[in-house]
Structure formats: C-alpha cells, structure tokens
Design a protein around this motif. Sequence first.
Motif, short mmCIF file in Angstrom:
data_model
loop_
_atom_site.label_atom_id
_atom_site.label_comp_id
_atom_site.label_asym_id
_atom_site.label_seq_id
_atom_site.Cartn_x
_atom_site.Cartn_y
_atom_site.Cartn_z
N TYR A 56 0.79 -1.23 0.00
CA TYR A 56 0.00 0.00 0.00
C TYR A 56 0.83 1.29 0.00
O TYR A 56 0.28 2.37 -0.24
CB TYR A 56 -0.93 0.03 1.22
N GLY A 57 2.12 1.19 0.33
CA GLY A 57 2.95 2.39 0.37
C GLY A 57 3.40 2.73 1.78
O GLY A 57 2.93 2.15 2.78
N VAL A 58 4.29 3.70 1.87
CA VAL A 58 4.91 4.08 3.13
C VAL A 58 3.90 4.65 4.12
O VAL A 58 3.89 4.30 5.31
CB VAL A 58 6.04 5.09 2.88
N GLY A 59 3.04 5.56 3.67
CA GLY A 59 2.09 6.23 4.56
C GLY A 59 1.18 5.27 5.31
O GLY A 59 1.13 5.30 6.55
N PRO A 60 0.45 4.41 4.62
CA PRO A 60 -0.42 3.46 5.34
C PRO A 60 0.35 2.57 6.31
O PRO A 60 -0.16 2.24 7.38
CB PRO A 60 -1.04 2.65 4.20
N ALA A 61 1.56 2.19 5.97
CA ALA A 61 2.34 1.32 6.86
C ALA A 61 2.65 2.02 8.18
O ALA A 61 2.69 1.38 9.24
CB ALA A 61 3.63 0.91 6.17
N LEU A 62 2.85 3.34 8.14
CA LEU A 62 3.20 4.07 9.35
C LEU A 62 2.04 4.25 10.31
O LEU A 62 2.25 4.62 11.48
CB LEU A 62 3.79 5.44 8.99
N TRP A 63 0.81 3.99 9.87
CA TRP A 63 -0.32 4.13 10.78
C TRP A 63 -0.31 3.07 11.87
O TRP A 63 -0.92 3.25 12.93
CB TRP A 63 -1.64 4.08 10.01
#
Length: 409
Positions: free
Chosen positions: A178-185
């Motif tokens: 999904y990409g970096v942003g979603p992973a950081l949630w």
Amino acid sequence: MTSTAAPQRAGGRTVTPARRWAMLAVSTGGQAATAAMVVAPSFLIPELHRPVAEGGHGMSLPAAGLVASAAMVGLMCTLVLWGMLVDRRGERFALISGLAITAAGGAAGTLTDRPVLLAAAFLVAGAGAAATNSASGRVVVGWFPPERRGVAMGIRQTGQPLGVGLAAATVAALAHRYGVGPALWVPTGATVVAGVLVALVVLDPPRPPHHEAQAAANPYRADTFLARVHGASMLLVVPQFAVWTFGLTWLVEDLGWSPGRAGLIVALTQVAGAAARIAAGWVSDLLGSRMRPMRAVAVLAAATMGLLGLTAATHLAPLAVLFLVVASAVTVADNGLAFTAVAERAGPFWSGRALGLQNTGQHLVAAVVPPLAGLTITLWGYGATFALAGLLPLLAITLVPVAGERSVS
C-alpha cells in the motif's frame, strides 16, 4: 525495602500490588509503541530501496539506511533532556508528553513519501519516543523492590523487542502493498493508544523529599562504574541493530523471501528477544548481580554473531536463519541488566539523567549502524557485516564492571 505484596501511598492515593503491575504493563506498552515507531523506518528500507520501475523509491541502500536512522537521531538528541525533565517533573508527565510528540511525528510521516520530509517526520517521532526510555524505566525502579527489579525491568524491556516485532510483522508487508504512509499508521496508532493508557493508569512513584535532591552527590564522580556500563552497552548495541536493521532485508534480498514471510520471522525473533530479557532479569535477581549476567551475554553475542556471519557468507541458509533468530534474542538480553544497574547506582535524583546518558550512548551508536552497515553490505556482503558486528562484544567483555558492582539488596 518496598514489598510488592503491600500497598503504598502516592499522591494521597493507595497503590495496590495490582496497580503496580498495571503500571508496569502500561509502561511496557508505551515502550513497545515508541520502539515500533523508531524501528519502523528500518522495515521501510526494502520499499525505499526497491526500483522505481517496480513501484518503489529507487534509493541506494546507504541512502535508505540514512533516512531510516533519522528516528534514532531524534531519539538520541533528546534522551538526556527527557531524563532531566523526569528528574524535575516526574514520570507521568514525561510519558504523556513524549507519546503525544511521537504520535504527531508518525502522523506527519503518513502524509509524505519524499525522503527529506519523511526523515524530518522520523526525527520528530524519535525525539518524542526518547521520553519512554527514562520515564518508563523509572516507573519500574520506583515501584518495585531491588529483589524483584531484575524481573520487572526485564518485563519492561520486552517492550522494545515486542515493538520491533509489531513493526516487523506489519510495516514491510503493508509498505510493499500500500505504500509508506499506510504502513506508518500501525506504530502511530499504537502510540496513541499507549498515551491514553498512561494517562489513565500511571502514577509517579514516591521519592525522598525534594530538599534531599540538593545534597545528592553526582554518582559519576564517585567511580567509573556508570561510565563502564555505558561503554559496554554502546559496544553491545552494534550487533543488536545490525540484525534488527538488516535481518529482514537479508532474508528478502539474499534468500529471496517475500517481505511478509521475512517480517513474520523477524517478529518471531523479537518474541525470543523478549523472553531472553525476562530470563536475564530473573537470573540477575537470583544471583544478586546485574553485571555477571551482562558479561555472559557479551560472550554469547560474540559467538552467535560470528556463527551468523559464517553461515550467511557460506550460504548455509537454514543454519543462518536459525542463528539470526538466536542472535536477535541474545543481543538484546543485556539491555535490562544495564538499565537496572544504572538506575540503582545513580539513585532517585540522578537516575533520569543517568538513564538518558545510557540511552544516548546506545542510540548514538545505533544511529550510525544503518548507513555504515549498508555500506559494508554493499562492499562485502551480509555475512561479513554480521561477523564484523560480532567483534564489538569481545571488547565489551573487558569493560563490564563486575568487580565494581555492589550487592543487589
């Protein structure tokens, strides 16, 4: 001496043994959440390094390691400041403030995938995460008696490998899909939950009257015990972060594993690391010594990293994966021992700063491990890098101040 079976008073309230264990659990959760946030960038390295044509960011391995180290840099630069704040304002205030800042940095990271802005967000998150290192440790030292602190601190120290395990099991796979942003949630959400629980459960432990703080002697002037513990811990953190930062990448790049499968293995290694910390703490309570078990851990760390390097370099994959699991457990087992020893020797009015210095030294080293290890991997491969990291514990063996330790009582 404080008994874990007897209620205590704090802030006009009676604190039962159940409440003390609840505070230990919540402090451990706070440590786990911030640890997940600080190491999450390391598990983004495969995505940052993946070619642009395949949907990644196309960064070189050293550059990706540099971005990943930003959280460590932020943490390192603020550890002593948070320790001073803990000494002055108390553990609860520092924990709540630090978790809020960590969550804010994580949330900012979800909004960008530009390397410079991402590194800046990681820097802020790491700066907030530093609060839990001193404050949660002080909660344990303040609420548990000496003969139970080894186990209690071992439990608290499981927060770090459990947080790493959470990040390993989720961040790499989510970033790939999904990409970096979603992973950081994932780490961001964990930090928010931890902050709420701290506000509801944690109380500042009782301390001697404030006027005694003015007379408290600087423990660093008494002898070299604290300095030697700091130095040995700095050396022992090199193999720890070598396997934490690049263990997953090695499984993906050299062995051809999927990020999801590799993340699960790394998560399992962190469970083993959590168990090793508790076991080391239990042994230290049993022996009445923190330093003798710490020296034994240094010996085992040197041996297991050497074997990991040898098997990885000779492509003995099953054995290499086994030694990765063992090394991941062994190389974290010393942290609780050193942390407890530093807090006990420094005392109630210096332990915040002393714990801050302890972690500053460790994270100063940890911050340079990703880019330097990335460079040595590029030049010589994973096996050689793991083996080189195993040389540092040999030096740590000579520094651990067994002779200068006071009896735990």
